[in-house]
Motif scaffolding. Structure first.
Motif, PDB file in Angstrom:
ATOM      1  N   ILE A   1       0.860  -1.172   0.000  1.00 53.36           N
ATOM      2  CA  ILE A   1       0.000   0.000   0.000  1.00 53.36           C
ATOM      3  C   ILE A   1       0.905   1.233   0.000  1.00 53.36           C
ATOM      4  N   ILE A   2       0.735   2.090  -0.972  1.00 53.64           N
ATOM      5  CA  ILE A   2       1.520   3.330  -1.077  1.00 53.64           C
ATOM      6  C   ILE A   2       0.822   4.463  -0.337  1.00 53.64           C
ATOM      7  N   GLU A   3      -0.507   4.572  -0.536  1.00 50.66           N
ATOM      8  CA  GLU A   3      -1.306   5.591   0.144  1.00 50.66           C
ATOM      9  C   GLU A   3      -2.623   4.967   0.568  1.00 50.66           C
ATOM     10  N   ALA A   4      -3.115   5.349   1.731  1.00 49.76           N
ATOM     11  CA  ALA A   4      -4.433   4.928   2.193  1.00 49.76           C
ATOM     12  C   ALA A   4      -5.055   6.095   2.954  1.00 49.76           C
ATOM     13  N   GLU A   5      -6.087   6.688   2.365  1.00 48.92           N
ATOM     14  CA  GLU A   5      -6.810   7.802   2.979  1.00 48.92           C
ATOM     15  C   GLU A   5      -8.295   7.445   3.022  1.00 48.92           C
ATOM     16  N   PRO A   6      -8.706   6.585   3.993  1.00 49.00           N
ATOM     17  CA  PRO A   6     -10.106   6.172   4.044  1.00 49.00           C
ATOM     18  C   PRO A   6     -11.026   7.366   4.290  1.00 49.00           C
ATOM     19  N   PRO A   7     -12.163   7.445   3.681  1.00 51.13           N
ATOM     20  CA  PRO A   7     -12.676   6.595   2.596  1.00 51.13           C
ATOM     21  C   PRO A   7     -12.535   7.281   1.239  1.00 51.13           C
TER      22      PRO A   7
END
Length: 158
Positions: A63-69
């Protein structure tokens, strides 16, 4: 270096939170991804892999980026077809944008080579997977049980 890109956009009658959950919950995913599921911690730097019903790893990366949602970016390399694995890492960006009672889901899959057999392969797969996801969220059932049915509905003999 040149780049191959596949873009898929759809609108799903749901909330960003429900769509994010559907994209990251392994058990829910099996319903629309033909038994496949992703395994990850879903945070930047977490390992990520796409696993078949039999436990075979099809794709692996992080995972490079995770900005939920709102946004998810995954770097991955195909694992089980040598001609696709040889192309190296690809990048898949999923963006979720609320629009009234729907969410615009944009998937952009790229690789730093042109032409790309991997991008050709995902351009056939993503529409099936995401059509199933859309149908499942909106109606409670998928539109396709098999990714490559033996015969099309239009050619069925009666």
């Amino acid at each position: 270096m040149s780049r191959s890109t596949f873009v898929y956009v759809t609108y799903i009658r749901t909330t960003p939170e429900k769509l994010w959950s559907a994209l990251t919950d392994a058990e829910f995913m099996k319903q629309y991804w033909f038994g496949m599921h992703c395994e990850s911690g879903w945070t930047a730097g977490s390992p990520w892999q796409l696993v078949s019903p039999g436990g075979e790893i099809f794709d692996a990366g992080e995972i490079i980026e995770a900005e939920p949602p709102r946004r998810l970016v995954i770097r991955w390399q195909h694992q089980n077809r040598p001609e696709l694995a040889a192309e190296g890492d690809s990048r898949c960006t999923m963006e979720l944008e609320p629009l009234g009672a729907a969410v615009k889901l944009s998937i952009t899959h790229t690789i730093e080579r042109d032409p790309s057999k991997l991008i050709e392969a995902v351009s056939g797969g993503w529409p099936k997977v995401i059509s199933n996801l859309k149908s499942l969220l909106e109606t409670g059932s998928v539109v396709m049980d098999e990714p490559y049915p033996a015969e099309s509905a239009g050619s069925a003999k009666h």
